[in-house]
Design a protein around this motif. Structure first.
Motif, short mmCIF file in Angstrom:
data_model
loop_
_atom_site.label_atom_id
_atom_site.label_comp_id
_atom_site.label_asym_id
_atom_site.label_seq_id
_atom_site.Cartn_x
_atom_site.Cartn_y
_atom_site.Cartn_z
N ILE A 76 -32.63 -8.78 45.96
CA ILE A 76 -32.52 -8.53 46.57
C ILE A 76 -33.22 -7.87 47.24
O ILE A 76 -32.90 -6.31 46.99
CB ILE A 76 -30.77 -8.48 47.74
N THR A 77 -34.42 -7.51 47.96
CA THR A 77 -35.30 -6.41 48.12
C THR A 77 -34.86 -6.13 49.85
O THR A 77 -34.96 -6.84 50.48
CB THR A 77 -36.76 -7.03 47.63
N TYR A 78 -35.18 -4.78 49.94
CA TYR A 78 -35.41 -4.24 51.87
C TYR A 78 -35.98 -3.28 51.26
O TYR A 78 -36.07 -2.14 50.39
CB TYR A 78 -33.91 -4.21 52.06
N LEU A 79 -36.54 -3.01 53.06
CA LEU A 79 -36.94 -1.58 52.87
C LEU A 79 -36.00 -0.18 53.54
O LEU A 79 -34.93 -0.96 53.99
CB LEU A 79 -38.28 -1.56 54.58
N LYS A 80 -36.18 0.84 51.83
CA LYS A 80 -35.68 1.79 52.79
C LYS A 80 -36.27 2.96 53.46
O LYS A 80 -37.19 3.79 52.68
CB LYS A 80 -34.14 2.59 51.88
N ASP A 81 -36.57 3.45 54.55
CA ASP A 81 -37.58 4.86 54.51
C ASP A 81 -38.33 4.47 53.87
O ASP A 81 -39.21 4.83 53.76
CB ASP A 81 -36.59 5.74 54.40
N TYR A 82 -39.12 3.17 54.70
CA TYR A 82 -39.83 2.48 55.07
C TYR A 82 -40.94 2.45 52.94
O TYR A 82 -41.52 2.25 52.92
CB TYR A 82 -40.92 3.75 55.25
N ASN A 83 -38.96 2.57 52.12
CA ASN A 83 -40.10 2.12 50.58
C ASN A 83 -39.03 0.80 50.11
O ASN A 83 -38.39 0.68 50.48
CB ASN A 83 -39.36 3.47 49.88
N THR A 84 -39.82 0.46 49.56
CA THR A 84 -38.83 -1.18 48.59
C THR A 84 -37.23 -0.08 47.76
O THR A 84 -38.29 0.33 46.88
CB THR A 84 -40.14 -2.06 48.37
N ARG A 85 -36.96 -1.44 48.30
CA ARG A 85 -35.65 -0.73 47.40
C ARG A 85 -35.08 -2.41 47.01
O ARG A 85 -35.14 -3.43 47.44
CB ARG A 85 -34.34 -0.43 48.24
N ASN A 86 -35.26 -2.21 45.52
CA ASN A 86 -34.54 -3.46 44.83
C ASN A 86 -32.99 -3.16 44.88
O ASN A 86 -32.79 -2.45 43.42
CB ASN A 86 -35.67 -4.16 43.66
N ILE A 87 -32.28 -4.39 44.04
CA ILE A 87 -30.74 -4.96 43.81
C ILE A 87 -30.91 -5.97 42.87
O ILE A 87 -31.17 -6.84 43.91
CB ILE A 87 -29.18 -4.21 45.32
N PHE A 88 -30.47 -6.20 42.34
CA PHE A 88 -30.16 -7.31 41.23
C PHE A 88 -28.55 -7.27 41.15
O PHE A 88 -27.72 -6.70 40.91
CB PHE A 88 -30.50 -6.66 40.27
N LEU A 89 -28.49 -9.25 41.45
CA LEU A 89 -27.30 -9.72 41.46
C LEU A 89 -26.83 -10.66 40.30
O LEU A 89 -27.85 -11.01 40.43
CB LEU A 89 -27.23 -9.71 42.77
N TYR A 90 -25.44 -11.25 40.08
CA TYR A 90 -24.91 -12.66 40.01
C TYR A 90 -23.91 -12.98 40.04
O TYR A 90 -23.12 -11.66 40.30
CB TYR A 90 -26.00 -12.75 38.52
N HIS A 91 -23.04 -13.78 40.16
CA HIS A 91 -21.90 -14.69 40.10
C HIS A 91 -22.02 -15.35 38.53
O HIS A 91 -22.95 -16.20 39.01
CB HIS A 91 -21.28 -14.76 41.61
N ASP A 92 -20.60 -15.56 38.46
CA ASP A 92 -20.60 -16.67 37.74
C ASP A 92 -20.52 -18.02 37.74
O ASP A 92 -21.01 -18.78 37.02
CB ASP A 92 -19.57 -16.35 36.66
#
Length: 378
Positions: free
Chosen positions: A200-216
């Protein structure tokens, strides 16, 4: 065997019918398998998924290698991809992501299971889990600093237009509140190292932030993905009341155009070339030290060619290239030039093709405001 030749001739005729020349599930050309329990023609990859599903997987046959009974051939002739699509895809929501043959296994498998096993789109009136406007559950999230995956509670809300996550199930305050209309979500199994990995990629204070997820559970992660898309479409319809679904669909989640390693030098072009991981997300080219970094180290905006944006092979004369890689690319923007090198000529040509494709597309009003934001920031 004359009987076999006749059967193979009949199958060849049936496969010429409209719709039968592409896999019923992922659209891959020239399907070489058939499901005699459903009456559809499918590719070899999708046939493997069908075989693992009870009730429907019993009779999956190769068009060229298996023995076909006369009644099976007749069944295929009477059904076929177009007719079965009308039955099993009658009520697919517009935002639901229909995978292609280029998509990962979990997306394709859950699409096939949703269609034939769970019969989610035959219109028997049951409300789908991704249409409820809210979703609350636990997902494994990669820690920003230590790289370990830990169980985190995520809450998606259409009413608030947000995706929140909490470090503890009963925590009062969320660790992050992400606006749904700033989210991109893309499956990244190889990069994340899990078959159900979602970035999941989103903008935070005009900076790109990534979070990486999974579910079994594959169904669970694909349901999250489609729930995000459902809520995004709801917000886009409010933001662009005159637009139709076809115009809004490309604004939902999108796969990155290209990712991979290049070497780059700094703005003065005198610094050493360093290897970085690059992600091209439409007009934004971001670079990271590591593919799983939370924040981009920097990014470039690729505007339209009429506004002074250019991408060409090679480096400017006199550039001191101390890196290991020799295949240069120069991107010129109104503010500055970016210099990169690729490991092979094939990679160089592929990056250039993507850059030039983007630079040749006219910009939307939203992209003009993003360009202004970039100039202000840099």
């Amino acid at each position: 065997m004359p009987g076999n030749e006749r059967v193979s001739r009949l199958l060849k005729e049936i496969i010429q019918k409209p719709g039968n020349d592409a896999c019923a599930d992922c659209g891959a050309p020239d399907p070489s398998w058939g499901s005699c329990s459903l009456g559809v023609f499918i590719c070899v990859q999708c046939s493997g998924i069908h075989r693992n599903i009870p009730n429907i997987g019993m009779k999956v046959k190769s068009l060229s290698l298996s023995r076909w009974e006369d009644q099976e051939v007749k069944f295929m002739a009477e059904n076929g991809n177009e007719l079965m699509k009308q039955k099993y895809e009658a009520f697919v929501p517009v935002y639901y992501y229909k995978p292609t043959h280029k998509d990962c296994q979990v997306l394709r498998e859950q699409w096939i299971r949703a269609k034939y096993e769970r019969k989610e789109f035959t219109g028997e009136g049951k409300k789908q889990t991704y249409e409820e406007g809210t979703r609350d559950g636990m997902l494994m999230k990669r820690g920003r600093d230590n790289g370990q995956f830990l169980n985190r509670r995520f809450v998606l809300s259409e009413r608030e237009g947000t995706l929140k996550y909490f470090t503890k199930y009963d925590a009062k305050e969320p660790k992050a509140v992400i606006k749904v209309d700033s989210i991109n979500a893309a499956f990244q199994p190889e990069k994340i190292g899990n078959p159900n990995g979602l970035q999941i990629t989103y903008l935070k204070d005009y900076n790109t932030r990534n979070i990486f997820l999974y579910h079994d559970n594959g169904k669970e992660i694909v349901d999250w993905f489609n729930s995000i898309r459902a809520i995004q479409l709801h917000y886009l319809k409010v933001a662009f009341p005159g637009a139709n679904d076809a115009e809004l669909m490309p604004k939902l989640t999108r796969n990155f155009l290209k990712e991979g390693y290049m070497e780059k030098t700094g703005p003065r072009h005198t610094e050493g070339f360093k290897k970085r991981w690059f992600t091209l997300d439409h007009r934004r080219l971001m670079y990271y030290k590591d593919p799983l970094d939370a924040f981009a180290k920097g990014e470039a905006f690729l505007g339209h060619q009429d506004h002074g944006y250019r991408a060409s092979p090679g480096l400017p004369a006199g550039t001191h290239c101390n890196g290991a890689w020799q295949h240069g690319i120069t991107i010129v923007t109104p503010e500055r030039s970016f210099l990169f090198t690729c490991e092979t000529e094939v990679e160089q040509q592929d990056w250039l093709k993507h850059f030039n494709d983007v630079i040749s597309i006219q910009m939307s009003p939203q992209e003009y405001s993003m360009e202004a934001m970039f100039r202000h920031k840099h």
